[in-house]
Design an enzyme around this catalytic site. Structure first.
Site, short mmCIF file in Angstrom:
data_model
loop_
_atom_site.label_atom_id
_atom_site.label_comp_id
_atom_site.label_asym_id
_atom_site.label_seq_id
_atom_site.Cartn_x
_atom_site.Cartn_y
_atom_site.Cartn_z
N GLU A 57 0.84 -1.21 0.00
CA GLU A 57 0.00 0.00 0.00
C GLU A 57 0.88 1.26 0.00
O GLU A 57 0.78 2.11 0.89
CB GLU A 57 -1.01 -0.01 1.17
N GLU A 99 -4.84 -8.67 -0.73
CA GLU A 99 -5.65 -8.43 0.48
C GLU A 99 -7.10 -8.31 0.06
O GLU A 99 -7.45 -7.45 -0.76
CB GLU A 99 -5.21 -7.14 1.20
#
Ligand code: AHR
Length: 517
Positions: A191, A320
C-alpha cells in the site's frame, strides 16, 4: 384475481419456468484456476501472529516450536497454497535482521500502525519459513521499501535463498539453517499509496524499478516473482501509471487490495463501520453490494492490464481481500478482531467465484487474515479454537485448486431490497485432472430459495455429491462454547433425470456440487 395469480405462480413453479438454467461449456482456450488464488495472509497485527498462530515454546497450549498445533492441523486440512507475511502496513517498518538469532537477544520494536504494541521479535524469518515448510505452503514475503534499504532487501533474499557461499548464507547457517528455503513470491512494499509511504504512482514506479532491479538470485537459477504494490479498489490510475512506467522485465505481478464493507461504500476498509454479528437486512444488502463490486473492479484493472500487457506476462494478485467491520466491543483498538458469520461465508463464496472466473489474469489472492484478524478462518481464545464459516467455504472451494475453468452460462434471478436489486446467484465451475466437475454456487438472497437446473447432456456423470453451508439466521456464527453450529452438510434434496440436475438453493447458502466422471 388473487386466486388466478396464485394459480399462475404455482403453474410457473411446476413447469420450472421460474428456475435458473445453468449451461456448462468447456472453453476452447484452457485456463487453470491457480491454487494460489486460495492464499492467506498473516500480519503482525493484533492477535494474528503473537497470541494467535504463535504462542511461544513455553506455552501450555500444545505447540511445535511455538506454533499452535491445532492451527497447523487446521491450515493443513485447508491445503493453504501460500501465506503472505509479515504485513500489510507492518511490512514497511519491519527490519528482518531484528528477527533472527537467539530469541532472548533480539531487539524489541513498536508496532506503530497496529495498537502501538511492543513486540519482542521472537517470531521472525526462520519461524515463518519453517512454518511454511511444515504446512507445505509457499511463503510470500512483503518486503520493506518504506523504511528499509535496497541493501537490506538484497540481503534478505540472499539469506533466504542463497545456497552457495555468501555473507548472508553464512549467517543463516550460523543461525541453524543449512539449506535455503523455497521463497519465490516477494511483494515490493505494501500500500505504497498509503501506510507504505504515501507515494504518488510515478514516485513508486521509480522506487519499484530501483528495488526490483536488485531482487535477483540468478546465480542459483532460483526464481523470484516480484509483486508490485498495487491499487486499492477503483484507483485505476495507479495501475495505469505503474504499467506504463515499469519495464516488463522487472515485474511479474501487480497487486490489488479490496475490502468488503457493511456500509457498501467502496474504500471503506479505511473507514470501517457496522458490527460483525449484529446487523439487519439493509446492512446485509449493502455488504453484498460491496462484495459483488469486486467483480467490476477486477475486470477494469484487467482491461488496463490487457492494454499494456497484451501477451499477458504480468499477473494480477489480489493480496488483500475480505470483510472489514467496525471494532468489536471489548477488543483492543486497532487489533481488528471480528467474529465471522454466514454473511462472511457469502462474501467468501462470491469473491472466490469471481476470482475463479477471472483466473486468466488473477493468479494469486490472499484472504485477510488467517487468525483473529478481519475475515479470519480461525479464531482463538486461550486453548480454544473456532473454525469460522469462511474456513469452511475455503475448504469446500479447495476442489478448484489448479483445476481447469469451465464457463457457466445462466441468468440470475434478482435479490431485491427496497428499490434496489442484486443478482442473487453467483457461481463458478472447474474440471479437475480426473475429469470430475465441481460447481460452486452462492445464493446471497436473505429470504428466497431459488430453483436451479443444470443442463448436462454433454457430460457422462456416474455420481453426484453435494455439500451445503448455511444456517437459520444470517448472523449465526460458531462460538468458543458452540464451535460447530456452522459446518458443511451433505445435500440430498435434488433430482437428476435425463441429464438435468434440479434442486432449490436455500437462502443465504453456499453449495459445492461434484459431478463424478
Ligand atoms: O489487513 C489489514 C491492513 O489493511 C493491512 O495492514 C493493510 O495493508 C491494509 O490497509
Amino acid at each position: 384475481m388473487k386466486i388466478y395469480l396464485f394459480v399462475i405462480v404455482c403453474f410457473c413453479y411446476q413447469l420450472s419456468v421460474c428456475q435458473t438454467n445453468f449451461n456448462l461449456q468447456i472453453p476452447e482456450n484452457k485456463t487453470l484456476i491457480s491454487k494460489h488464488i486460495y492464499g492467506h495472509f498473516a500480519e503482525h497485527l493484533g492477535r494474528c501472529v503473537y497470541d494467535g498462530i504463535y504462542v511461544g515454546q513455553k506455552s501450555e497450549i500444545p505447540n511445535l516450536n511455538g506454533i499452535r498445533i491445532d492451527i497447523i492441523k487446521a491450515l493443513k486440512e485447508l491445503k493453504i497454497p501460500n501465506l503472505r507475511w509479515p504485513g500489510g502496513c507492518f511490512a514497511d517498518y519491519y527490519h528482518w535482521k531484528d528477527g533472527i538469532g537467539p530469541k532472548d537477544e533480539r531487539p524489541s520494536m513498536v508496532n506503530i500502525w497496529w495498537g502501538g504494541e511492543t513486540e519482542d521479535n521472537s517470531f521472525g524469518t526462520h519461524d515463518f519459513l519453517n512454518l511454511c515448510e511444515e504446512l507445505e505452503t509457499e511463503p510470500f514475503i512483503s518486503a520493506n521499501i518504506g523504511t528499509g534499504t535496497v541493501k537490506e532487501l538484497m540481503e534478505w533474499i540472499q539469506y533466504t535463498k542463497h545456497d552457495g557461499i555468501s555473507p548472508m548464507s553464512k549467517l543463516r547457517r550460523e543461525n541453524g539453517r543449512e539449506s535455503p528455503w523455497n521463497v519465490t513470491f516477494w511483494g515490493v512494499g505494501n500500500e505504497t499509496w498509503g501506510c507504505g509511504g504515501m507515494m504518488t504512482p510515478e514516485f513508486y514506479a521509480n522506487k519499484y524499478r530501483l528495488y526490483s532491479s536488485f531482487m535477483t538470485n540468478r546465480q542459483n537459477n532460483n526464481k523470484i516473482y516480484r509483486v508490485a504494490s498495487g491499487a486499492y479498489g477503483e484507483n485505476y490510475n495507479w495501475t495505469e501509471v505503474l504499467l506504463k512506467n515499469i519495464p516488463k522485465k522487472l515485474i511479474e505481478a501487480i497487486s490489488l487490495h479490496y475490502y468488503t464493507s457493511a456500509s457498501g461504500v467502496i474504500g471503506a476498509g479505511r473507514n470501517p463501520s457496522g458490527s460483525a454479528t449484529n446487523f439487519g437486512a439493509e446492512e446485509y444488502f449493502n455488504t453484498m453490494k460491496s462484495a459483488l463490486k469486486i467483480e467490476e473492479i477486477v475486470k477494469n484493472h484487467i482491461s488496463i492490464m490487457d492494454k499494456y500487457d497484451k501477451d499477458q506476462r504480468i499477473d494480477l494478485v489480489v493480496d488483500e481481500w475480505g470483510s472489514w467491520y467496525g471494532e468489536q466491543p471489548g477488543t483492543k483498538p486497532r487489533f481488528l478482531f471480528q467474529q465471522n458469520t454466514i454473511r462472511d461465508a457469502m462474501i467468501a463464496g462470491v469473491t472466490l467465484n469471481i476470482f475463479n472466473n477471472n483466473a486468466r489474469r488473477i493468479k494469486m489472492a490472499n484472504l485477510a487474515q488467517t487468525v483473529n484478524v478481519l475475515q479470519a478462518v480461525i479464531l482463538t481464545e486461550e486453548e480454544k479454537i473456532i473454525l469460522t464459516p469462511t474456513y469452511h467455504v475455503m475448504k469446500l472451494f479447495s476442489v478448484h485448486h489448479d483445476a481447469e475453468l469451465i464457463n457457466l452460462k445462466f441468468e440470475s434471478p434478482l435479490y431485491e431490497f427496497q428499490s434496489e436489486s442484486l443478482k442473487a446467484l453467483n457461481a463458478s465451475a472447474s474440471m479437475d485432472n480426473s475429469g470430475n466437475i465441481h460447481v460452486s454456487i452462492v445464493n446471497l438472497d436473505d429470504r428466497e430459495s431459488h430453483p436451479v437446473s443444470f443442463k448436462l447432456p454433454n457430460f457422462e456423470i456416474k455420481k453426484i455429491e453435494m455439500d451445503i453451508l448455511t444456517s437459520k439466521n444470517l448472523n449465526d456464527h460458531n462460538t468458543f462454547k458452540k464451535n460447530d453450529l456452522i459446518k458443511p452438510k451433505s445435500f440430498e434434496d435434488y433430482v437428476f433425470v435425463e441429464s438435468n440436475l434440479d434442486f432449490k438453493i436455500p437462502p443465504h447458502s453456499v453449495m459445492v456440487i461434484k459431478l463424478v466422471n
